[in-house]
Design an enzyme around this catalytic site. Structure first.
Site, short mmCIF file in Angstrom:
data_model
loop_
_atom_site.label_atom_id
_atom_site.label_comp_id
_atom_site.label_asym_id
_atom_site.label_seq_id
_atom_site.Cartn_x
_atom_site.Cartn_y
_atom_site.Cartn_z
NE ARG A 190 44.37 40.43 41.92
CZ ARG A 190 43.62 40.24 40.83
NH1 ARG A 190 44.10 39.54 39.83
NH2 ARG A 190 42.41 40.73 40.76
NE ARG B 260 38.13 40.30 42.16
CZ ARG B 260 39.14 39.48 42.43
NH1 ARG B 260 39.45 39.22 43.69
NH2 ARG B 260 39.83 38.95 41.47
#
Ligand code: AMP
Length: 213
Positions: free
Chosen positions: A160, A171
């Site tokens: 990803r 994140r």
């Protein structure tokens, strides 16, 4: 059964949600997956979301709320759903509460998947998806056989775009700042159950199903 899976990126929400979906015949609803689909489809909105997702920032609350409200009224969600990656902010959890109140179908449980932050990095940097089967794999934790099964069938182990170290750091920061407060939100409503999310997929799954009875 209507549940929310809460936990940091890499805590295994997607993996566990897929297992639960197969067992209980209720859909996994992942805002991350739906947003990635919008990106692949190249919609104008998808392109806007991509810029935020690429650096690990959140997409605006009203955007994800729109996606979720359309999804929850679909017929396959009538008997329940597993929310994976939503809600992620206090506003989203309030919006979800209102939405479910209006539908007369309150949430049953929010499951917090608890995991050591150091393990998350390995889980995230090693994470791959088989381009053929969609199976989630990990170059550190999956067996060579499982990895070969995908590549021998002509598949690719897809990494990803937001699973690189810089983005992962952000994140995790965004999770701590925006999403961790939801733990208390659900605790206050007596909906919170915490499980240990370390160990094999099957071990964690056993804890998850044990917590849902
Ligand atoms: P995920 O696959 O759940 O890790 O989500 C990937 C990315 O999609 C996140 O880093 C966000 O940019 C975006 N995203 C997914 N779900 C949400 C949400 N509930 N609220 C805001 N942004 C989201």
């Amino acid at each position: 059964m209507r549940i929310v899976l809460l936990g940091a990126p890499g805590s295994g929400k997607g993996t566990q949600a897929k297992k639960l979906m197969a067992d209980r015949n209720i859909p996994q609803i992942s805002t991350g997956d739906m947003l990635r689909e919008a990106v692949v489809n190249g919609t104008r909105f998808g392109l806007k979301a991509k810029a935020l997702m690429d650096v690990g920032n959140l997409v605006p609350d009203e955007v994800v709320l729109g996606i979720i409200s359309e999804r929850l009224v679909k017929v396959d969600a009538e008997n329940g759903f597993i929310l994976d990656g939503f809600p992620r902010t206090k506003q989203q959890s309030l919006d979800l509460e209102n939405l479910l109140d209006q539908m007369g179908t309150p949430l049953d449980t929010a499951v917090l998947m608890n995991i050591d932050f150091d393990i998350l990095m390995k889980r995230l940097t090693g994470r791959r998806t088989c381009s053929i089967t969609g199976k989630l794999l990990n170059v550190y934790f999956s067996s060579q056989e499982e990895l070969d099964e995908c590549t021998n069938a002509g598949g690719q182990l897809v990494h990803r775009e937001d699973d690189n170290e810089d983005t992962i750091g952000n994140r995790l920061y965004v999770y701590r700042k925006n999403t961790e407060p939801l733990i208390n939100f659900y605790r206050d409503r007596q909906k919170l159950v915490t499980i240990d999310a370390e160990g094999s997929i099957d071990e964690v799954y056993e804890r998850l199903t044990g917590a849902l009875v």
